[in-house]
Design a protein around this motif. Sequence first.
Motif, mmCIF file in Angstrom:
data_model
loop_
_atom_site.group_PDB
_atom_site.id
_atom_site.type_symbol
_atom_site.label_atom_id
_atom_site.label_comp_id
_atom_site.label_asym_id
_atom_site.label_seq_id
_atom_site.Cartn_x
_atom_site.Cartn_y
_atom_site.Cartn_z
ATOM 1 N N ASP A 225 0.794 -1.236 0.000
ATOM 2 C CA ASP A 225 0.000 0.000 0.000
ATOM 3 C C ASP A 225 0.824 1.282 0.000
ATOM 4 O OD1 ASP A 225 -1.322 -1.481 2.773
ATOM 5 O OD2 ASP A 225 -0.017 0.215 3.134
ATOM 6 N N ARG A 226 1.793 1.310 -0.865
ATOM 7 C CA ARG A 226 2.540 2.533 -1.122
ATOM 8 C C ARG A 226 2.531 2.692 -2.634
ATOM 9 N NH1 ARG A 226 6.919 4.976 1.721
ATOM 10 N NH2 ARG A 226 7.285 6.965 0.694
ATOM 11 N N VAL A 227 1.777 3.680 -3.119
ATOM 12 C CA VAL A 227 1.657 3.830 -4.569
ATOM 13 C C VAL A 227 2.918 4.491 -5.115
ATOM 14 C CG1 VAL A 227 0.198 4.672 -6.431
ATOM 15 C CG2 VAL A 227 -0.800 4.185 -4.203
ATOM 16 N N PRO A 228 3.544 3.890 -6.097
ATOM 17 C CA PRO A 228 4.759 4.494 -6.663
ATOM 18 C C PRO A 228 4.443 5.857 -7.278
ATOM 19 C CG PRO A 228 4.405 2.275 -7.515
ATOM 20 C CD PRO A 228 3.167 2.662 -6.788
ATOM 21 N N ASN A 229 5.367 6.770 -7.182
ATOM 22 C CA ASN A 229 5.179 8.110 -7.717
ATOM 23 C C ASN A 229 5.361 8.117 -9.238
ATOM 24 O OD1 ASN A 229 5.463 10.723 -8.542
ATOM 25 N ND2 ASN A 229 6.547 11.376 -6.694
ATOM 26 N N PRO A 230 4.293 8.465 -9.964
ATOM 27 C CA PRO A 230 4.373 8.392 -11.433
ATOM 28 C C PRO A 230 5.314 9.437 -12.034
ATOM 29 C CG PRO A 230 2.253 9.295 -10.750
ATOM 30 C CD PRO A 230 2.965 8.868 -9.509
ATOM 31 N N SER A 231 5.606 10.507 -11.298
ATOM 32 C CA SER A 231 6.527 11.500 -11.849
ATOM 33 C C SER A 231 7.959 10.975 -11.814
ATOM 34 C CB SER A 231 6.457 12.796 -11.060
ATOM 35 O OG SER A 231 5.131 13.198 -10.921
ATOM 36 N N GLU A 232 8.272 10.200 -10.777
ATOM 37 C CA GLU A 232 9.612 9.626 -10.674
ATOM 38 C C GLU A 232 9.754 8.408 -11.581
ATOM 39 O OE1 GLU A 232 11.763 10.689 -7.902
ATOM 40 O OE2 GLU A 232 10.322 12.307 -7.542
ATOM 41 N N ALA A 233 8.708 7.572 -11.569
ATOM 42 C CA ALA A 233 8.701 6.329 -12.351
ATOM 43 C C ALA A 233 9.988 5.540 -12.144
ATOM 44 C CB ALA A 233 8.465 6.622 -13.833
ATOM 45 N N GLU A 234 10.346 5.318 -10.880
ATOM 46 C CA GLU A 234 11.651 4.698 -10.626
ATOM 47 C C GLU A 234 11.647 3.169 -10.607
ATOM 48 O OE1 GLU A 234 13.147 5.767 -6.748
ATOM 49 O OE2 GLU A 234 11.155 6.404 -6.100
ATOM 50 N N TYR A 235 10.466 2.571 -10.518
ATOM 51 C CA TYR A 235 10.433 1.105 -10.473
ATOM 52 C C TYR A 235 9.944 0.546 -11.804
ATOM 53 C CZ TYR A 235 10.538 2.506 -5.618
ATOM 54 O OH TYR A 235 10.865 3.118 -4.445
ATOM 55 N N PRO A 236 10.377 -0.669 -12.143
ATOM 56 C CA PRO A 236 9.966 -1.242 -13.439
ATOM 57 C C PRO A 236 8.472 -1.566 -13.504
ATOM 58 C CG PRO A 236 11.496 -2.702 -12.255
ATOM 59 C CD PRO A 236 11.351 -1.488 -11.427
ATOM 60 N N ILE A 237 7.941 -1.461 -14.700
ATOM 61 C CA ILE A 237 6.575 -1.907 -14.959
ATOM 62 C C ILE A 237 6.647 -3.404 -15.178
ATOM 63 C CG2 ILE A 237 4.638 -1.770 -16.577
ATOM 64 C CD1 ILE A 237 5.660 1.128 -17.198
ATOM 65 N N ILE A 238 5.940 -4.171 -14.366
ATOM 66 C CA ILE A 238 6.101 -5.622 -14.469
ATOM 67 C C ILE A 238 4.951 -6.303 -15.205
ATOM 68 C CG2 ILE A 238 7.660 -5.928 -12.522
ATOM 69 C CD1 ILE A 238 5.210 -6.661 -10.836
ATOM 70 N N SER A 239 3.841 -5.597 -15.351
ATOM 71 C CA SER A 239 2.794 -6.198 -16.184
ATOM 72 C C SER A 239 1.837 -5.137 -16.699
ATOM 73 C CB SER A 239 2.024 -7.277 -15.416
ATOM 74 O OG SER A 239 1.123 -6.692 -14.525
ATOM 75 N N VAL A 240 1.288 -5.409 -17.880
ATOM 76 C CA VAL A 240 0.283 -4.536 -18.486
ATOM 77 C C VAL A 240 -0.831 -5.438 -18.979
ATOM 78 C CG1 VAL A 240 -0.225 -2.909 -20.335
ATOM 79 C CG2 VAL A 240 2.007 -2.839 -19.217
ATOM 80 N N ALA A 241 -2.053 -5.178 -18.516
ATOM 81 C CA ALA A 241 -3.185 -5.988 -18.963
ATOM 82 C C ALA A 241 -4.021 -5.188 -19.943
ATOM 83 C CB ALA A 241 -4.039 -6.410 -17.781
ATOM 84 N N ILE A 242 -4.504 -5.861 -20.972
ATOM 85 C CA ILE A 242 -5.351 -5.222 -21.970
ATOM 86 C C ILE A 242 -6.615 -6.050 -22.117
ATOM 87 C CG2 ILE A 242 -5.557 -4.601 -24.408
ATOM 88 C CD1 ILE A 242 -2.146 -4.826 -23.698
#
Length: 855
Positions: A225-242
Amino acid sequence: MDAFKEDLEEAEEEAVEEEVIAETVFEAEKPENTGTCYLLSVSYNGRVGKALIKLYDPEKGKIYFWYDNTGHKPYCLTNASIDELRVNPAIIGYEGYDHLEAVKKYDPLKDEEVTMTKIVVNNPLAIGGGPKGGIRELLPAAWEARVKYHNCYIYDAGLIPGMPYRVKDGKLVPEGWGLNIDTPSPIKGELQDELVKEWFMVLQQPAPDIRRAAIDIEVASPAIDRVPNPSEAEYPIISVAIASSDGLNKVLLLKRGEEELKEKALNGVRLELLEDERKLIEETFKVLNDYPLILTFNGDNFDLRYLRNRAQKLGFPKASIPIVLGKDTALLPIGVHVDLYKFFHNKSVQVYAFGGKYREVTLDSISEALLGYKKIAIDKLVSELTYEELATYCYRDAKLVLDLTTFQNSLLIKLIVMFMRISKLPMEDVTRQGISGWIKNLLQFEHRRRNYLIPRPEDILTSKGGAATKALIKGKKYMGAIVLEPKPGAYFNITVLDFTSLYPSILKTRNLSYEVINCPHKECRSNIIAGTPHWVCVKRRGLTSTIIGMLRDFRAYWFKPKSKDKSLSQEVRSWYSVVERSLKVILNASYGVMGHENFPLYCPPAAEAVTAVGRYIISRTIDKAKELGLEVIYGDTDSIFVLNPREEDVEKLAAWVEEELRVDLDVDKKYRYVAFPKLKKNYLGVLEDGSVEIKGMVGKKRNTPEFLKIAFSELIGILASVHSQDEFVQAKEKIRSIVRDCYSRLKGRKYTLDDLAFKVMLSKSPKHYVKTTPQHVKAAQQLANIGKRVEAGDIIAFVKVKGPIGVKPLPLARIDEVDVDKYIGHLRTTFEQVLEALGIGFDEVLGLKRLESFF
DNA sequence: GCACGCCTCCAGGAG
DNA sequence: GTCTCCTGGAGGCGTGCC
């Protein structure tokens, strides 16, 4: 003043946003001829320097571009003469200045024709909104200088977003609007036929379905429950669902270490493992570019923002990223991005379009209320899930977002399209703005159509004055509606009569609109609105009165009855029901915006005139009802509750109301019985079909602890089965056992902390509570102390405990420290509200004295 | 010092 | 960032009593 500054800054941001589009190089096809397409969006392309229209081709399922080729340019108006301006080097030497034109406009405040100078420029920022301020800052007085260029273009071209058009030999033309349609006669009245006809075509025209995809991303965040900061975008995107409407359903997963996928697909959803994050993002961008409509939940501030910033961080060239960030938006160069969080957040959508079915604006709460299923609960970090678990979790979110737009035959898409047509806003804007933005744009469009000068807010205020009535509540600007004191007790056979769309009807029949109230003519001054010092013009019809009145009539005399007309096909009925609901949203807010300071046509005299007439109408109606021998038990704003009336008396009353007061009075519903406590806005009624309606009572409030809600609904269940006075006696016995059971479980601490939790929303960030510290804020502070992030909009669950602070947030509380007496107090108030109405005492039910001896 | 009354703030609802 | 009216509960402050 501060608010004004903020507005300025915001306007700047948005204008800059229009410029940013110049950075991207994405283009859709621009055919010279197309089939029937739907107008989804209008924007300004800074690179091309023209208005850009996005058309959706439902046959091919794709977007075409059409750039303005009529030579339309941005402009504003001023009262300085051409001759004066011609010698002003600051103006004519301004970067982007094009030329001056004299134009004649009708000034609605003065009721006369005026000659204005139109200052035409080559790009919107030259008028204003950019970092340099613009020409509007150099003029002593400017009109229409804050209208966004793309909206200005819509007005001048007379475009109706959401309607069908085609490109024919390079020209954009309306297509298939049903020009031979007959407008229903009850609506025509004294209105201009052309206006009624166009509006009717626009409302009658069915909405297209749109090929679309929902996307959701997951990021390897290091903390739960700590939302990553989208301005920093420091962590990898691990999945994208479509999840899409045309069969593309997949999850892109980032490969970690040596681990391989066990499954290629899960329940028909393809899983793809990608070697590196760049590839994953590239695949995602392909989807963003392919679909005409991309859906997210909070994509403006998270998913798309993160994607853009992450891509930049990984070295994607800026121009290759198909996401355009604004201050609070994330838009697409080719298709349209709709952030459902923003749309569902719109209070009018929540309350009137969806009948208040969802209460919190979260994906979980909305999907559970509207779809009946929700997010998958996980209790560890997304990065600790297996590929299959992660894919299932991530896909569910995308699927929920898609399903929110597909359920009930794509109801949501149809509503959005209807709102676009009514407000004349592009899809991106209509889904992001509040109701005042919609009505503002709708009325500005109608001003331009008639060649009315759009007035400056300060001119309306100085020429019309402020409010003359005093509100009952401190801090409010003017007096509102009447709420009758209910006669406490239970009553059988209650008929509820209500005035259909009371406030819109008043706008229509009393000719209320900012320009015609307190008009400049001497001869109108005797045409007073009762209960106010204001008068109304007798020489001309007000714009708001005309438009809102017409929409009211369309709804009341056509779309609402037709939506229930069994002789029509199911498809037509359901379309009429969509139209009827969209109109309801607009109508319900039409009066409110007049009393809203930030509304550009803010006019306190008009707002208070509406409520004054409302008070007059309900009071006169009650008097007349008494005269006819009807007993009025209760009433609120636009309704009266009548005890066991004879049908002919109701008819007489309705006929009198229509004749004398010029509004419609109809039977709204009939209750088998209604129970009234002493309180206003509180009652419980059982309709003839046995369904129960509970209004106001604490037992159904969102923040009430679960154990009370459950006990309360059991009580309601018992009362619903009552048909006669005698059955109350038996009911009483059952109620007694519920209350006692509750009481002893409280005393015995048998409830869980969850059962006992109050769930209250933080309406602002905890540090902004300066005057007092309410209990939920105290609980939030304790959460903050242990490192949890709490912010505006969070729902804080807490229990009441013994001790100096009095509350503890759920994660910190123990069952043995709960303050049982406090809860018994709540049990009492919850039940007393109902029992009192039935003439039963709470202590009597509980048999308090005797019971206590057991403990 | 501390009950008590009175007012205000806040959340959530009705219309 | 439509509006006003209404309720319950707690917080906060001044007053008068012991």
